[in-house]
Design a protein around this motif. Structure first.
Motif, PDB file in Angstrom:
ATOM      1  N   UNK A 235      -1.793   2.864   3.376  1.00 56.52           N
ATOM      2  CA  UNK A 235      -0.719   4.059   4.120  1.00 56.52           C
ATOM      3  C   UNK A 235       0.634   3.758   4.388  1.00 56.52           C
ATOM      4  N   UNK A 236       1.128   2.196   3.772  1.00 54.49           N
ATOM      5  CA  UNK A 236       2.300   2.064   3.977  1.00 54.49           C
ATOM      6  C   UNK A 236       3.587   2.210   3.021  1.00 54.49           C
ATOM      7  N   UNK A 237       2.982   2.926   1.562  1.00 54.30           N
ATOM      8  CA  UNK A 237       3.952   3.448   0.801  1.00 54.30           C
ATOM      9  C   UNK A 237       3.423   4.777   0.311  1.00 54.30           C
ATOM     10  N   UNK A 238       2.523   5.195   0.771  1.00 55.63           N
ATOM     11  CA  UNK A 238       2.195   6.659   0.197  1.00 55.63           C
ATOM     12  C   UNK A 238       2.980   7.719   1.054  1.00 55.63           C
ATOM     13  N   UNK A 239       3.068   9.043   0.659  1.00 58.46           N
ATOM     14  CA  UNK A 239       3.557   9.978   1.151  1.00 58.46           C
ATOM     15  C   UNK A 239       2.971  10.467   2.653  1.00 58.46           C
ATOM     16  N   UNK A 240       3.646  10.354   3.621  1.00 57.19           N
ATOM     17  CA  UNK A 240       2.993  11.256   5.092  1.00 57.19           C
ATOM     18  C   UNK A 240       3.623  12.579   4.856  1.00 57.19           C
ATOM     19  N   UNK A 241       3.357  13.399   5.916  1.00 61.35           N
ATOM     20  CA  UNK A 241       3.941  14.689   6.046  1.00 61.35           C
ATOM     21  C   UNK A 241       4.651  14.971   7.418  1.00 61.35           C
TER      22      UNK A 241
END
Length: 332
Positions: free
Chosen positions: A106-112
């Motif tokens: 999860x550290x470099x993928x898009x969050x919302x």
């Protein structure tokens, strides 16, 4: 306006900016929900290691040593193997030099961005990542979950609330850490030599040549005794060390004191974090990473009791939540 929260940019990347009194902070939702900046605009202090304009491409390729990256599941897993509930998941081996999986999904993928705004006493932003069968990481880590972060900025500094919610129908390994990158010195006009760090560590884990725990402890060096006592130079030697966390005075925290400025930066994390990592970039002055970590490195393969090493599980529908705070006080 005393408190502000608004969408803008940070070095050309989409950001949510928070302002409250003398403080400001920036969140990068599209790069792992990373809280990339926390600053005192009156003194010029910058408390987190921020990427310069010329570092942005390297940062986006490996957003690990700036801001507050979210690791889930954190740290290293031998050969990428992750035994869980009677089966072994195969995580990608993304650290060729050790043959391990490193730092999760999860550290470099898009969050919302779910929300941002102000209250009577603060500004805030809420960001989240939802993983289900449609997410690229599900093939390796087949669980349905949401991780939600709320950052709030006010007179008492920066607070962080994290939630992990199991939205699936099987138990979820709730293993999480933050690769928090703290500037040393954080105050303009000070030098690294003005700084001492203190950390609520207990025992040091022995690590093998692949940086995996052997389940044994090692004696603390005199400098490590200082680390958990009166404090030590953050760059006295190269550190890539793993420790048990032992709260002091009911709190689990890092304190970075700048003697010249007469200030102490406190990173107070919750007691759910059973372990600490500390890494100082091969003793290179400028920043170091005190990393609160729920679990022991390679925890699913450890023979030690699950509760002792922070191998937490969430049943379907359960929520794990913890809080942390970064703030400044007068040095003692």
């Amino acid at each position: 306006m005393k408190h502000q929260a608004y969408e803008g940019t940070y070095q050309g990347e989409k950001a949510v900016w928070l302002r409250s009194g003398k403080y400001e902070a920036a969140l990068l939702p599209e790069i792992g929900g990373n809280l990339i900046a926390f600053r005192d605009t009156e003194s010029g202090s910058r408390f987190l290691n921020e990427p310069a304009a010329e570092e942005m491409e390297a940062f986006k390729a490996r957003p690990m040593i700036h801001g507050i990256p979210v690791l889930f599941p954190p740290n290293r897993y031998e050969d990428g193997a992750f035994p869980w509930e009677g089966r072994t998941l195969q995580l990608p081996v993304n650290e060729p030099e050790t043959g391990n999986h490193l730092h999760g999904f999860v550290y470099k993928v898009p969050w919302e961005i779910e929300d941002y705004g102000t209250t009577a006493s603060s500004s805030y932003a809420v960001t989240a990542i939802r993983v289900d069968e449609s997410h690229p990481s599900y093939a390796s880590f087949p669980f349905r979950y949401t991780i939600r972060l709320r950052y709030e900025l006010g007179e008492l500094g920066l607070s962080q609330q994290v939630q992990v919610i199991n939205e699936g129908d099987v138990a979820l390994p709730c293993l999480l850490a933050f690769h928090t990158a703290v500037r040393a010195p954080f105050h303009p006009g000070s030098a690294a030599s003005d700084c001492k760090v203190k950390l609520t560590i207990g025992e040091r884990w022995e690590l093998d040549e692949r940086m995996l725990p052997t389940s044994r402890h090692q004696p603390l060096s005199p400098e490590e005794e200082q680390l958990k006592g009166e404090g030590v130079d953050p760059f006295h030697a190269a550190m890539d060390n793993h420790y048990t966390a032992v709260p002091q005075q009911g709190r689990n925290r890092m304190e970075l004191t700048d003697a010249k400025a007469g200030l102490t930066l406190v990173y107070d994390v919750g007691t759910s974090y059973k372990q600490w990592m500390i890494w100082n970039n091969f003793a290179t002055e400028g920043f170091f990473c005190p990393e609160p970590q729920v679990s022991l490195v390679n925890a699913p393969k450890s023979p030690l009791p699950a509760e002792e090493i922070g191998l937490f599980r969430l049943e379907p529908g359960e929520i794990w939540e913890e809080r942390a705070r970064l703030y400044v006080k007068a040095a003692r």
